[in-house]
Design an enzyme around this catalytic site. Structure first.
Site, short mmCIF file in Angstrom:
data_model
loop_
_atom_site.label_atom_id
_atom_site.label_comp_id
_atom_site.label_asym_id
_atom_site.label_seq_id
_atom_site.Cartn_x
_atom_site.Cartn_y
_atom_site.Cartn_z
CB SER A 216 58.93 -56.64 3.60
OG SER A 216 57.87 -55.72 3.42
CB SER A 379 55.44 -54.46 -4.80
OG SER A 379 56.31 -53.93 -5.78
CG ASN A 382 49.54 -50.76 -2.02
OD1 ASN A 382 48.97 -49.94 -1.33
ND2 ASN A 382 49.52 -50.73 -3.34
CE1 TYR A 383 50.07 -56.92 -0.41
CE2 TYR A 383 50.26 -55.72 -2.48
CZ TYR A 383 49.52 -56.47 -1.59
OH TYR A 383 48.21 -56.78 -1.88
CG LEU A 384 58.12 -53.63 -1.48
CD1 LEU A 384 58.96 -53.03 -2.59
CD2 LEU A 384 58.63 -55.02 -1.12
#
Length: 425
Positions: A216, A379, A382-384
């Site tokens: 992020s 991403s 799930n990750y940002l």
């Protein structure tokens, strides 16, 4: 059966709040990652100090944490049920998975990683490191030995004892299965030890929280660096995808080029002789959604025979339009009447329209080529922190549907409602 008015209103309120309820878990995940931002410098200073510890277990834990932080490596206990491939993560790295170079590519003390990660995706990277510890961890070890063998020595010794007994008591095939099972358990135990240490550093901290935080914060930094205020919407979307790409590379989100990649690029890059009127069809992909776009092609002066690049054809159309505009301006200068002025304005709009079309084609080609082996969606989903994307869209006037498709907008409804253009991760 009809619901009473009050019940109907309550029912509508309930269903309208479902996306927010579903998003609560996501919101909590990103808030935990945001809390890490407040103490990450302290944690980094701590593990750098631990590199000098007299206790080997502490040193190994510190180096493993460094890899998880700086390289966004997974902890190493994510093997799917039934998966038999030799996949590893940070805590389960073996000596054979790294190679130390005193000097490489003009840099000193470079470690070369080469192993299969989650879903059997190859991880290959070369990174400058502090030399002494890795050399120490590799001393007197065989290629198949664990790099971080001291993270939980007592439990690992018990596992190895069980393994040796199994090898003596069972057939070769059974022993092999036991060996795989014991190695998997060892990975889980070592990952647990590391995660316990992370919990001591910050409540709720895990290797995945580090991964989410670094993904992020990287997106936010890249968007600030890559976004130019005077860019049009297609160029801004390209900047966003490049920022997302930097995150995907950090997290090793790779993919094989799609089977249809060459064909779709051919559809984008080439078309029939544009001297003939026909439908110009080109392929574009956005947020995982395939769209075929058709528009009427303009008749142009005869080009060279055969097939022409769609982009080159658009450039020729633009050159012709600019010549027409120049001619119209010359006529207007002589005639000085309302009709010729109107023609000039019409030609100006034609030039602007063709410039925009050419820009879109060039952006499409660049975007698809750069990301043919990168999985941007993993991403993004799930990750940002989606609030970073929402804030960026609101700040620069980019329609949110250009970044998130319908399903993603429903998933991140909470972020779309919550974030304004000044949001900072």
């Amino acid at each position: 059966m009809f619901l009473p008015v009050k019940c109907a209103k309550l029912s509508l309120q309930y269903y309208s709040s479902l996306p927010l309820l579903k998003g609560e878990k996501d919101w909590q995940k990103y808030e935990t990652a945001r809390r890490l931002k407040k103490c990450v410098d302290k944690i980094r200073n701590q593990y750098r100090e631990d590199w000098k510890s007299k206790e080997m277990k502490v040193r190994q834990r510190a180096v493993a944490l460094y890899f998880i932080d700086k390289l966004a490596l997974r902890a190493g206990n994510e093997k799917e049920e039934g998966e038999t491939a030799d996949t590893v993560g940070c805590c389960s790295l073996r000596v054979e998975h790294i190679n130390l170079h005193p000097e490489l590519d003009g840099q000193e003390y470079v470690v070369e990683f080469d192993f299969l990660g989650k879903d059997s995706i190859r991880y290959y990277n070369k990174v400058p490191v502090e030399k002494r510890n890795l050399q120490l961890f590799m001393e007197n070890k065989q290629p198949e030995d664990d790099l971080f063998d001291r993270l939980n020595p007592g439990l690992l010794c018990g596992i190895l004892y069980t393994l040796s007994s199994s090898l003596q008591a069972h057939s070769e095939s059974v022993a092999k299965r036991r060996h795989i099972c014991c190695r998997t358990n060892a990975k889980a135990l070592k990952t647990g030890i590391l995660n316990k240490h992370l919990q001591d550093l910050m409540e709720g901290l895990t290797a995945k929280v580090f991964r989410t935080y670094n993904a992020s914060i990287t997106l936010q930094q890249q968007l600030k660096e890559l976004t130019a205020p005077d860019e049009n919407i297609p160029a801004k979307i390209l900047s966003y995808n490049r920022a997302n790409r930097a995150v995907a590379i950090l997290c090793n989100h790779q993919r094989a080029p799609p089977k249809t990649f060459e064909k779709s690029m051919m559809n984008l890059q080439s078309k029939e002789d544009p001297s003939q009127e026909h439908e110009e069809v080109f392929y574009c992909s956005h947020s995982g959604t395939t769209v075929w776009v058709a528009q009427a092609a303009c008749q142009t002066s005869p080009p060279s025979p055969g097939f022409l690049s769609c982009i080159d054809a658009k450039k020729e159309q633009l050159a012709d339009a600019r010549r027409d505009l120049k001619s119209a301006k010359a006529d207007a200068k002589v005639m000085k009447d309302a009709k010729t002025k109107k023609v000039v304005e019409s030609k100006k709009k034609a030039v602007q329209r063709l410039e925009e079309q050419l820009m879109k084609l060039e952006v499409q080609a660049t975007d698809r080529e750069e990301n043919k082996q990168i999985a941007l969606g993993t991403s993004k989903l799930n990750y940002l922190d989606p609030r970073i994307t929402v804030a960026w869209c609101k700040k620069w006037g980019v329609p949110i549907e250009k970044i998130y498709n319908k399903t993603q907008r429903e998933k991140f409804a909470w972020a779309i409602d919550m974030a304004d253009e000044d949001y900072e991760f």
